[in-house]
Design a protein around this motif. Structure first.
Motif, mmCIF file in Angstrom:
data_model
loop_
_atom_site.group_PDB
_atom_site.id
_atom_site.type_symbol
_atom_site.label_atom_id
_atom_site.label_comp_id
_atom_site.label_asym_id
_atom_site.label_seq_id
_atom_site.Cartn_x
_atom_site.Cartn_y
_atom_site.Cartn_z
ATOM 1 N N HIS A 174 24.608 52.118 93.065
ATOM 2 C CA HIS A 174 24.203 53.288 92.281
ATOM 3 C C HIS A 174 23.675 52.933 90.891
ATOM 4 N N GLY A 175 23.525 51.651 90.606
ATOM 5 C CA GLY A 175 22.973 51.237 89.321
ATOM 6 C C GLY A 175 23.847 51.598 88.137
ATOM 7 N N ILE A 176 25.162 51.462 88.288
ATOM 8 C CA ILE A 176 26.093 51.854 87.232
ATOM 9 C C ILE A 176 26.602 50.628 86.485
ATOM 10 N N THR A 177 26.399 50.625 85.188
ATOM 11 C CA THR A 177 27.042 49.675 84.286
ATOM 12 C C THR A 177 27.538 50.449 83.077
ATOM 13 N N ALA A 178 28.340 49.798 82.240
ATOM 14 C CA ALA A 178 28.790 50.431 81.006
ATOM 15 C C ALA A 178 27.648 50.456 79.999
ATOM 16 N N ASP A 179 27.647 51.457 79.150
ATOM 17 C CA ASP A 179 26.745 51.482 77.998
ATOM 18 C C ASP A 179 27.376 50.589 76.931
ATOM 19 N N ILE A 180 26.691 49.502 76.588
ATOM 20 C CA ILE A 180 27.313 48.478 75.745
ATOM 21 C C ILE A 180 26.442 48.132 74.546
ATOM 22 N N GLU A 181 27.080 47.450 73.606
ATOM 23 C CA GLU A 181 26.375 46.744 72.541
ATOM 24 C C GLU A 181 26.815 45.292 72.640
ATOM 25 N N LEU A 182 25.869 44.392 72.844
ATOM 26 C CA LEU A 182 26.170 42.973 73.024
ATOM 27 C C LEU A 182 26.146 42.276 71.661
ATOM 28 N N LEU A 183 27.262 41.613 71.318
ATOM 29 C CA LEU A 183 27.388 40.934 70.037
ATOM 30 C C LEU A 183 27.725 39.462 70.245
ATOM 31 N N PRO A 184 27.240 38.570 69.357
ATOM 32 C CA PRO A 184 27.711 37.178 69.425
ATOM 33 C C PRO A 184 29.195 37.135 69.084
ATOM 34 N N SER A 185 29.915 36.195 69.658
ATOM 35 C CA SER A 185 31.359 36.154 69.456
ATOM 36 C C SER A 185 31.731 35.939 67.993
ATOM 37 N N ALA A 186 30.818 35.358 67.212
ATOM 38 C CA ALA A 186 31.086 35.148 65.788
ATOM 39 C C ALA A 186 31.257 36.472 65.037
ATOM 40 N N GLN A 187 30.807 37.571 65.632
ATOM 41 C CA GLN A 187 30.917 38.874 64.970
ATOM 42 C C GLN A 187 32.126 39.676 65.464
ATOM 43 N N ILE A 188 33.138 38.981 65.954
ATOM 44 C CA ILE A 188 34.286 39.691 66.513
ATOM 45 C C ILE A 188 35.010 40.534 65.460
ATOM 46 N N GLN A 189 35.083 40.043 64.218
ATOM 47 C CA GLN A 189 35.773 40.835 63.194
ATOM 48 C C GLN A 189 34.997 42.114 62.887
ATOM 49 N N GLN A 190 33.655 42.011 62.844
ATOM 50 C CA GLN A 190 32.850 43.227 62.645
ATOM 51 C C GLN A 190 33.069 44.215 63.785
ATOM 52 N N ALA A 191 33.214 43.679 65.000
ATOM 53 C CA ALA A 191 33.464 44.553 66.145
ATOM 54 C C ALA A 191 34.801 45.277 65.991
ATOM 55 N N PHE A 192 35.844 44.545 65.578
ATOM 56 C CA PHE A 192 37.149 45.179 65.357
ATOM 57 C C PHE A 192 37.067 46.251 64.280
#
Length: 212
Positions: A174-192
């Protein structure tokens, strides 16, 4: 080293980054949908439209259900339609809640903080199910709300290998994936930091390529 029994084959056509949240949020939504036998003619509501809820809407709609989003504000109406829901019910509007009493076969409750379950239980039809998925902590329940209409209270066991493989196949079909924002792992604190502010639609995925 990863043992083979814990690995899943990614079906062709599924973007790996968009499919990554299916392994947690996706299967959390999929299990109660399948357990409740949701399909064409079913009426499903998703309480909350975040990382869990948006996948609940997509999956329920793909199963053929009529899907409603339950939200405290009307501001997510556009996203509601884009994800496949047909209606938005504002839960702070008593008149809307009264009109929707006894309407839903299944409610996927993805609200992440403490909240009263009674208003949601009143929205269920005879033998309907409230699946509490976003707040896995101690919560008081008025048992009379379950008795009137033989309603059920459940959660998710996060699937297991058979149901996870089933979910991935269904998502590819059914062509289903999550709606995401892909970030480099170095930006993990910004993601938190952004997660704490609620600044994500609807899942962050970290790209570990910068660790090479």
């Amino acid at each position: 080293m990863l043992r083979e029994k814990f690995a899943y084959r990614l079906p062709a056509g599924l973007d790996p980054a968009g499919a990554a949240p299916l392994m947690c949020a996706g299967i959390t939504m999929w299990e109660p949908l399948r357990e409740a036998g949701i399909g064409s003619g079913s009426r499903v509501a998703t309480a909350g439209l975040g990382g869990l809820g948006h996948l609940g809407v997509k999956l329920a709609a793909a199963l053929g259900a009529e899907v409603t989003v339950l939200s405290r504000t009307p501001g997510k109406a556009d996203d509601t339609r884009k994800l496949g829901a047909t209606d938005l019910l504002v839960t702070t509007d008593d008149a809307q809640l009264a009109r929707a009493a006894g309407r839903f076969d299944l409610i996927l409750d993805t609200v992440s903080g403490p909240h009263d379950l009674s208003p949601l239980l009143r929205l269920l039809t005879l033998e309907g199910t409230l699946s509490v998925l976003g707040f896995p902590m101690q919560t008081p329940v008025n048992l009379m709300e379950l008795s009137f209409g033989r309603k059920k209270l459940s959660s998710s066991g996060t699937g297991g290998t058979r149901h996870t493989a089933e979910l991935l196949s269904f998502a590819a079909e059914h062509g289903i994936t999550a709606d995401i924002e892909l970030l480099p792992s170095a930006q993990i604190q910004q993601a938190f930091d952004r997660l704490e502010r609620g600044d994500v639609r609807y899942r962050f995925v970290l790209d570990l390529a910068d660790l090479d």
